[in-house]
Scaffold this motif. Sequence first.
Motif, PDB file in Angstrom:
ATOM      1  N   CYS A 118       2.854  20.835   3.402  1.00 48.53           N
ATOM      2  CA  CYS A 118       3.665  21.927   4.424  1.00 48.53           C
ATOM      3  C   CYS A 118       2.289  22.528   5.483  1.00 48.53           C
ATOM      4  O   CYS A 118       3.048  22.946   6.370  1.00 48.53           O
ATOM      5  N   GLU A 119       1.283  22.612   5.063  1.00 45.20           N
ATOM      6  CA  GLU A 119       0.423  23.388   5.786  1.00 45.20           C
ATOM      7  C   GLU A 119      -0.558  22.256   6.832  1.00 45.20           C
ATOM      8  O   GLU A 119      -1.204  22.595   7.772  1.00 45.20           O
ATOM      9  N   GLY A 120       0.122  21.109   6.718  1.00 44.87           N
ATOM     10  CA  GLY A 120      -0.453  20.106   7.643  1.00 44.87           C
ATOM     11  C   GLY A 120       0.559  19.332   8.405  1.00 44.87           C
ATOM     12  O   GLY A 120       1.592  19.785   8.661  1.00 44.87           O
ATOM     13  N   SER A 121       0.372  17.921   8.428  1.00 48.61           N
ATOM     14  CA  SER A 121       1.328  17.116   8.843  1.00 48.61           C
ATOM     15  C   SER A 121       2.495  16.733   8.225  1.00 48.61           C
ATOM     16  O   SER A 121       3.734  16.178   8.608  1.00 48.61           O
ATOM     17  N   ASN A 122       2.570  17.227   6.965  1.00 42.52           N
ATOM     18  CA  ASN A 122       3.608  16.781   5.952  1.00 42.52           C
ATOM     19  C   ASN A 122       3.809  15.451   5.971  1.00 42.52           C
ATOM     20  O   ASN A 122       5.134  15.039   5.728  1.00 42.52           O
ATOM     21  N   ILE A 123       3.088  14.473   5.911  1.00 37.70           N
ATOM     22  CA  ILE A 123       3.259  13.039   5.847  1.00 37.70           C
ATOM     23  C   ILE A 123       3.067  12.739   4.579  1.00 37.70           C
ATOM     24  O   ILE A 123       1.874  13.068   3.897  1.00 37.70           O
ATOM     25  N   SER A 124       3.356  11.456   4.036  1.00 34.49           N
ATOM     26  CA  SER A 124       2.960  10.836   2.777  1.00 34.49           C
ATOM     27  C   SER A 124       1.675  10.219   2.840  1.00 34.49           C
ATOM     28  O   SER A 124       1.209   9.785   3.757  1.00 34.49           O
ATOM     29  N   PRO A 125       0.905  10.472   1.658  1.00 29.66           N
ATOM     30  CA  PRO A 125      -0.518   9.971   1.753  1.00 29.66           C
ATOM     31  C   PRO A 125      -0.500   8.361   1.527  1.00 29.66           C
ATOM     32  O   PRO A 125       0.520   7.913   0.989  1.00 29.66           O
ATOM     33  N   PRO A 126      -1.335   7.672   1.810  1.00 32.40           N
ATOM     34  CA  PRO A 126      -1.536   6.314   1.564  1.00 32.40           C
ATOM     35  C   PRO A 126      -1.585   6.113   0.091  1.00 32.40           C
ATOM     36  O   PRO A 126      -2.264   6.953  -0.640  1.00 32.40           O
ATOM     37  N   LEU A 127      -0.966   5.254  -0.599  1.00 35.72           N
ATOM     38  CA  LEU A 127      -0.890   4.801  -1.813  1.00 35.72           C
ATOM     39  C   LEU A 127      -1.222   3.506  -2.160  1.00 35.72           C
ATOM     40  O   LEU A 127      -0.731   2.724  -1.226  1.00 35.72           O
ATOM     41  N   GLN A 128      -2.015   3.095  -3.087  1.00 35.05           N
ATOM     42  CA  GLN A 128      -2.192   1.608  -3.303  1.00 35.05           C
ATOM     43  C   GLN A 128      -2.010   1.472  -4.835  1.00 35.05           C
ATOM     44  O   GLN A 128      -2.398   2.224  -5.743  1.00 35.05           O
ATOM     45  N   TRP A 129      -1.420   0.300  -5.207  1.00 36.88           N
ATOM     46  CA  TRP A 129      -1.387  -0.169  -6.520  1.00 36.88           C
ATOM     47  C   TRP A 129      -1.737  -1.381  -6.780  1.00 36.88           C
ATOM     48  O   TRP A 129      -2.065  -2.452  -6.115  1.00 36.88           O
ATOM     49  N   ARG A 130      -2.143  -1.672  -8.131  1.00 31.03           N
ATOM     50  CA  ARG A 130      -2.667  -2.968  -8.449  1.00 31.03           C
ATOM     51  C   ARG A 130      -2.286  -3.308  -9.899  1.00 31.03           C
ATOM     52  O   ARG A 130      -1.973  -2.493 -10.661  1.00 31.03           O
ATOM     53  N   ASN A 131      -2.334  -4.725 -10.204  1.00 27.70           N
ATOM     54  CA  ASN A 131      -2.190  -5.240 -11.528  1.00 27.70           C
ATOM     55  C   ASN A 131      -0.604  -5.139 -11.854  1.00 27.70           C
ATOM     56  O   ASN A 131      -0.310  -4.691 -13.301  1.00 27.70           O
ATOM     57  N   ALA A 132       0.349  -5.278 -11.265  1.00 26.16           N
ATOM     58  CA  ALA A 132       1.749  -5.251 -11.551  1.00 26.16           C
ATOM     59  C   ALA A 132       2.152  -6.223 -12.304  1.00 26.16           C
ATOM     60  O   ALA A 132       1.502  -7.450 -12.258  1.00 26.16           O
ATOM     61  N   PRO A 133       2.759  -6.294 -13.154  1.00 27.47           N
ATOM     62  CA  PRO A 133       3.089  -7.206 -14.190  1.00 27.47           C
ATOM     63  C   PRO A 133       3.905  -8.350 -13.619  1.00 27.47           C
ATOM     64  O   PRO A 133       4.703  -8.209 -12.790  1.00 27.47           O
ATOM     65  N   GLN A 134       3.750  -9.606 -14.355  1.00 31.81           N
ATOM     66  CA  GLN A 134       4.312 -10.688 -13.963  1.00 31.81           C
ATOM     67  C   GLN A 134       5.884 -10.223 -14.148  1.00 31.81           C
ATOM     68  O   GLN A 134       6.341  -9.667 -15.078  1.00 31.81           O
ATOM     69  N   GLY A 135       6.773 -10.874 -13.378  1.00 33.65           N
ATOM     70  CA  GLY A 135       8.268 -10.683 -13.262  1.00 33.65           C
ATOM     71  C   GLY A 135       8.652  -9.496 -12.517  1.00 33.65           C
ATOM     72  O   GLY A 135       9.678  -9.199 -12.626  1.00 33.65           O
ATOM     73  N   THR A 136       7.758  -8.716 -11.861  1.00 28.34           N
ATOM     74  CA  THR A 136       8.253  -7.518 -11.172  1.00 28.34           C
ATOM     75  C   THR A 136       8.930  -8.065  -9.739  1.00 28.34           C
ATOM     76  O   THR A 136       8.582  -8.802  -9.210  1.00 28.34           O
ATOM     77  N   LYS A 137      10.135  -7.492  -9.845  1.00 30.44           N
ATOM     78  CA  LYS A 137      11.004  -7.772  -8.543  1.00 30.44           C
ATOM     79  C   LYS A 137      10.967  -6.729  -7.542  1.00 30.44           C
ATOM     80  O   LYS A 137      11.372  -6.758  -6.343  1.00 30.44           O
ATOM     81  N   SER A 138      10.741  -5.392  -7.819  1.00 32.99           N
ATOM     82  CA  SER A 138      10.598  -4.283  -7.153  1.00 32.99           C
ATOM     83  C   SER A 138       9.915  -2.984  -7.432  1.00 32.99           C
ATOM     84  O   SER A 138       9.789  -3.260  -8.840  1.00 32.99           O
ATOM     85  N   PHE A 139       9.535  -2.306  -6.843  1.00 36.28           N
ATOM     86  CA  PHE A 139       8.839  -1.017  -7.438  1.00 36.28           C
ATOM     87  C   PHE A 139       9.730   0.185  -6.816  1.00 36.28           C
ATOM     88  O   PHE A 139      10.494   0.176  -5.906  1.00 36.28           O
ATOM     89  N   ALA A 140       9.420   1.413  -7.744  1.00 33.90           N
ATOM     90  CA  ALA A 140      10.217   2.696  -7.352  1.00 33.90           C
ATOM     91  C   ALA A 140       9.092   3.608  -7.220  1.00 33.90           C
ATOM     92  O   ALA A 140       8.036   3.545  -8.169  1.00 33.90           O
ATOM     93  N   ILE A 141       9.038   4.768  -6.557  1.00 37.98           N
ATOM     94  CA  ILE A 141       8.098   5.803  -6.377  1.00 37.98           C
ATOM     95  C   ILE A 141       8.943   6.983  -6.433  1.00 37.98           C
ATOM     96  O   ILE A 141       9.874   7.322  -5.755  1.00 37.98           O
ATOM     97  N   ILE A 142       8.426   8.094  -7.428  1.00 39.65           N
ATOM     98  CA  ILE A 142       8.907   9.313  -7.514  1.00 39.65           C
ATOM     99  C   ILE A 142       7.655  10.147  -7.557  1.00 39.65           C
ATOM    100  O   ILE A 142       6.632  10.048  -8.131  1.00 39.65           O
ATOM    101  N   VAL A 143       7.880  11.312  -6.501  1.00 37.15           N
ATOM    102  CA  VAL A 143       6.862  12.325  -6.349  1.00 37.15           C
ATOM    103  C   VAL A 143       7.362  13.595  -6.796  1.00 37.15           C
ATOM    104  O   VAL A 143       8.186  13.985  -6.294  1.00 37.15           O
TER     105      VAL A 143
END
Length: 156
Positions: free
Chosen positions: A23-48
């Motif tokens: 809130c003291e800056g641009s209040n935008i989401s940071p870049p996020l990267q993920w790796r090694n998702a398990p086989q069979g992954t159909k979608s992702f969800a994010i909670i902060v």
Amino acid sequence: MVSFALESPAFKPNAQIPSEYTCEGSNISPPLQWRNAPQGTKSFAIIVDDPDAPDPQAPKTTWVHWVLYNIPSSLTDLPEGAGHVEKSHEAMNDWKAEGYRGPCPPIGKHHYHYKIYALDTTLPSSGIRNKAELEKAMKGHILAQAELVATYEKKH
């Protein structure tokens, strides 16, 4: 086997989140990267969320900053300020609005948990209005979970 992992090129685990993503800056989401998702992954969800609210010395609630789900399984990152991702859906944060709202702790240094879930399904596009409903919908569908924890304390 290498485990499912979440990171950000903007900050290291347990480090302070740059003010640009608060809130003291641009209040935008940071870049996020993920790796090694398990086989069979159909979608992702994010909670902060922030389990230190309102005061880390006497926390009373976990404040939700972002709820994003049905992120396509073909993605391995979200750019800075991602907002709504194609085919994904956002649910309400604790400001009763969709979208990312950055750290803005009223007092002290808070811990922010960026959590990603690899799911074996795509969730319904409607009927999920908040974090609790997303967690209920994900039950029995989580193949893996990764978490990135960082901190923030207001400068002013």
